[in-house]
Scaffold this motif. Structure first.
Motif, mmCIF file in Angstrom:
data_model
loop_
_atom_site.group_PDB
_atom_site.id
_atom_site.type_symbol
_atom_site.label_atom_id
_atom_site.label_comp_id
_atom_site.label_asym_id
_atom_site.label_seq_id
_atom_site.Cartn_x
_atom_site.Cartn_y
_atom_site.Cartn_z
ATOM 1 N N THR B 46 0.829 -1.206 0.000
ATOM 2 C CA THR B 46 0.000 0.000 0.000
ATOM 3 C C THR B 46 0.866 1.260 0.000
ATOM 4 O OG1 THR B 46 -1.602 -1.266 1.302
ATOM 5 C CG2 THR B 46 -2.013 1.077 1.067
ATOM 6 N N SER B 47 1.958 1.240 0.757
ATOM 7 C CA SER B 47 2.852 2.411 0.798
ATOM 8 C C SER B 47 3.498 2.660 -0.559
ATOM 9 C CB SER B 47 3.947 2.217 1.845
ATOM 10 O OG SER B 47 3.403 1.800 3.067
ATOM 11 N N VAL B 48 3.897 1.576 -1.237
ATOM 12 C CA VAL B 48 4.473 1.717 -2.579
ATOM 13 C C VAL B 48 3.426 2.291 -3.526
ATOM 14 C CG1 VAL B 48 5.196 0.350 -4.592
ATOM 15 C CG2 VAL B 48 6.306 -0.019 -2.373
ATOM 16 N N LEU B 49 2.194 1.789 -3.412
ATOM 17 C CA LEU B 49 1.098 2.289 -4.250
ATOM 18 C C LEU B 49 0.889 3.785 -4.051
ATOM 19 C CD1 LEU B 49 -1.989 -0.069 -4.337
ATOM 20 C CD2 LEU B 49 -0.790 1.058 -6.221
ATOM 21 N N LEU B 50 0.903 4.208 -2.793
ATOM 22 C CA LEU B 50 0.694 5.635 -2.492
ATOM 23 C C LEU B 50 1.773 6.482 -3.177
ATOM 24 C CD1 LEU B 50 -0.282 5.496 1.296
ATOM 25 C CD2 LEU B 50 -1.782 6.105 -0.617
ATOM 26 N N LYS B 51 3.009 6.002 -3.130
ATOM 27 C CA LYS B 51 4.122 6.730 -3.773
ATOM 28 C C LYS B 51 3.926 6.771 -5.288
ATOM 29 C CE LYS B 51 7.630 8.539 -1.425
ATOM 30 N NZ LYS B 51 6.835 9.505 -0.709
ATOM 31 N N LEU B 52 3.486 5.660 -5.858
ATOM 32 C CA LEU B 52 3.318 5.611 -7.319
ATOM 33 C C LEU B 52 2.162 6.507 -7.758
ATOM 34 C CD1 LEU B 52 4.016 1.822 -7.986
ATOM 35 C CD2 LEU B 52 5.479 3.783 -8.564
ATOM 36 N N ILE B 53 1.103 6.528 -6.954
ATOM 37 C CA ILE B 53 -0.040 7.400 -7.266
ATOM 38 C C ILE B 53 0.398 8.871 -7.210
ATOM 39 C CG2 ILE B 53 -2.259 8.231 -6.362
ATOM 40 C CD1 ILE B 53 -2.812 5.277 -5.520
ATOM 41 N N GLU B 54 1.183 9.184 -6.190
ATOM 42 C CA GLU B 54 1.696 10.557 -6.028
ATOM 43 C C GLU B 54 2.521 10.970 -7.243
ATOM 44 O OE1 GLU B 54 3.894 10.907 -2.246
ATOM 45 O OE2 GLU B 54 5.311 12.207 -3.305
ATOM 46 N N THR B 58 -0.878 12.629 -11.608
ATOM 47 C CA THR B 58 -1.227 13.867 -12.311
ATOM 48 C C THR B 58 -1.243 13.644 -13.824
ATOM 49 O OG1 THR B 58 1.103 14.449 -12.202
ATOM 50 C CG2 THR B 58 -0.334 15.411 -10.524
ATOM 51 N N GLN B 59 -0.475 12.677 -14.289
ATOM 52 C CA GLN B 59 -0.351 12.475 -15.734
ATOM 53 C C GLN B 59 -1.249 11.348 -16.258
ATOM 54 O OE1 GLN B 59 3.704 11.741 -16.944
ATOM 55 N NE2 GLN B 59 3.150 11.746 -19.126
ATOM 56 N N TYR B 60 -1.536 10.377 -15.409
ATOM 57 C CA TYR B 60 -2.313 9.215 -15.859
ATOM 58 C C TYR B 60 -3.563 9.037 -15.001
ATOM 59 C CZ TYR B 60 2.087 8.128 -18.209
ATOM 60 O OH TYR B 60 3.212 8.187 -18.988
ATOM 61 N N ALA B 79 -8.377 5.452 -1.120
ATOM 62 C CA ALA B 79 -9.492 6.331 -1.485
ATOM 63 C C ALA B 79 -9.248 7.750 -0.970
ATOM 64 C CB ALA B 79 -10.803 5.779 -0.930
ATOM 65 N N ALA B 80 -8.523 7.865 0.149
ATOM 66 C CA ALA B 80 -8.240 9.177 0.726
ATOM 67 C C ALA B 80 -7.401 10.043 -0.215
ATOM 68 C CB ALA B 80 -7.534 9.017 2.065
ATOM 69 N N THR B 81 -6.716 9.429 -1.182
ATOM 70 C CA THR B 81 -5.922 10.203 -2.144
ATOM 71 C C THR B 81 -6.796 10.701 -3.297
ATOM 72 O OG1 THR B 81 -5.380 8.331 -3.606
ATOM 73 C CG2 THR B 81 -3.945 8.675 -1.701
ATOM 74 N N GLY B 82 -8.070 10.325 -3.297
ATOM 75 C CA GLY B 82 -8.954 10.721 -4.387
ATOM 76 C C GLY B 82 -8.914 9.766 -5.566
ATOM 77 N N THR B 83 -8.175 8.691 -5.439
ATOM 78 C CA THR B 83 -8.060 7.702 -6.508
ATOM 79 C C THR B 83 -9.294 6.790 -6.522
ATOM 80 O OG1 THR B 83 -5.678 7.708 -6.154
ATOM 81 C CG2 THR B 83 -6.567 5.874 -7.438
ATOM 82 N N ASP B 114 -5.997 4.715 -17.514
ATOM 83 C CA ASP B 114 -4.726 4.391 -18.182
ATOM 84 C C ASP B 114 -4.000 3.269 -17.466
ATOM 85 O OD1 ASP B 114 -4.886 6.630 -20.015
ATOM 86 O OD2 ASP B 114 -4.461 7.900 -18.259
ATOM 87 N N LEU B 115 -4.184 3.225 -16.170
ATOM 88 C CA LEU B 115 -3.358 2.356 -15.338
ATOM 89 C C LEU B 115 -4.193 1.803 -14.185
ATOM 90 C CD1 LEU B 115 -0.549 1.343 -14.358
ATOM 91 C CD2 LEU B 115 -0.152 3.599 -13.364
#
Lengths: 226, 226
Positions: B46-54, B58-60, B79-83, B114-115
């Motif tokens: 989950t932590s890796v995912l959060l970093k990748l989303i960050e 913005t681009q994908y 979900a808290a990241t708006g994803t 996209d991803l």
């Protein structure tokens, strides 16, 4: 958004429980205590075992059943201590079921042993579902895995008699809250015995050894009274 | 002493591969890249995912499928990241199979993404056996698990395209030898991309992001040419 999926597996589990009952009876008859040691990959199952063998091996006759998907790394480590060990290869399967354990015990021989450890496959999910007929279910949660694990893998914490929190010396590095982990585990299983340990330094093993001695004495007494 | 046990599961895996092929085709048609993120409990998925989303959000257009045995802790975090996120409950099952993924994708909707990341169940054994039709299989080995894990859970390392070695900042504490882990992983899978990362500090993520960008661009180009 939520999406559920379930699997009918009552039948498989019913067969499993029968085999587990047979193992439980065999252990009682031979006066042997069977411990099912479970935890994630790298939680420290083998290191904990080595410490327990070191502490209990002079007084009790110990055997180890090493379940692995494929390798024999851990079995070789244990064998180096002079302990009797059997390597069980699950052929890719992610857990030991009661029938496998029962057949492995038959070929291992249990009559001359006081204490048998099954080191289960490194997995926090599947081994919890398969009762193998153990007298003690001991699980290891290691600090780097995080104190939220009872929330995410509840069954393992629900079915275990003991939770060892290993690598406890690294708690500050990983912001691991031992008390929070215990509260979470106990909300699933009020009886679970929780011990912070370090297989590296030996911290906490007095308490684990004491717990096992108590269970071993009970078993021996029950056996002598028969 | 050795004792082998095997299970016939060709039939299950054949059905699974058909469903995986359907997912692969659906992804190609919608120009979406599907990443299957796997690893032990607490490895840091989950932590890796959060970093990748960050880094990529913005681009994908990113979607996340959170597979959990029972809880929704990780889904709420994402979900808290708006994803956009979908929670998949496996009902105790230790892995996602291709059919579950295919049905979850249908209810999730993929055309406008996209991803998509599937955060698989925390487990180093079972998810490796079930091809779900992902374009990228990304596994996380965390330092505290130990550098011997490729020896003990070889299939996961054999089927993965990328191995992220997470919590790399703790390597000295755990006597973790990154090069040894890479040699062991490559002896199973010569092509595997190995990146030391820290989801805490962000170290190594430039390389992971670059790898995913390349695969995303390929997928987009392939889609536009159709």
């Amino acid at each position: 958004m939520e999406f559920k999926t379930t699997e009918i597996k009552e039948r498989v589990l019913a067969d499993n429980n029968e085999a587990a009952a047979r193992t439980r009876e065999r252990m009682r008859q031979s006066g042997t205590l069977l411990v099912n040691l479970m935890g994630s990959p790298g939680a420290g199952k083998t290191s904990v075992l080595l410490k327990l063998i070191e502490r209990l091996g002079t007084q009790y006759r110990i055997g180890v059943m090493e379940a692995d998907v494929d390798s024999d790394v851990d079995a070789r480590t244990i064998a180096a201590t002079g302990t009797r060990v059997i390597q069980i290869h699950t052929g890719g399967l992610c857990h030991m079921d009661a029938d496998m354990v029962s057949r492995a015990l038959a070929s291992f021989g249990v009559e001359d042993l006081d204490l048998i450890f099954l080191e289960n496959i490194g997995n926090l999910v599947c081994p919890a579902e398969f009762e193998i007929g153990a007298d003690v279910r001991m699980m290891i949660l290691s600090v780097p895995e995080g104190d939220d694990k009872p929330l995410k893998y509840p069954l393992m914490f629900s079915v275990s008699d003991v939770m060892l929190v290993n690598k406890i010396d690294t708690a500050p590095i990983f912001d691991f809250d031992f008390d929070a982990a215990v509260v979470r585990a106990r909300s699933l299983n009020a009886q679970i015995v929780c011990v912070p340990v370090s297989a590296k330094s030996g911290r906490g093993f007095d308490e684990v050894v004491q717990f096992l001695r108590m269970r071993l004495d009970e078993r021996r007494q029950m056996h002598e009274n028969n």
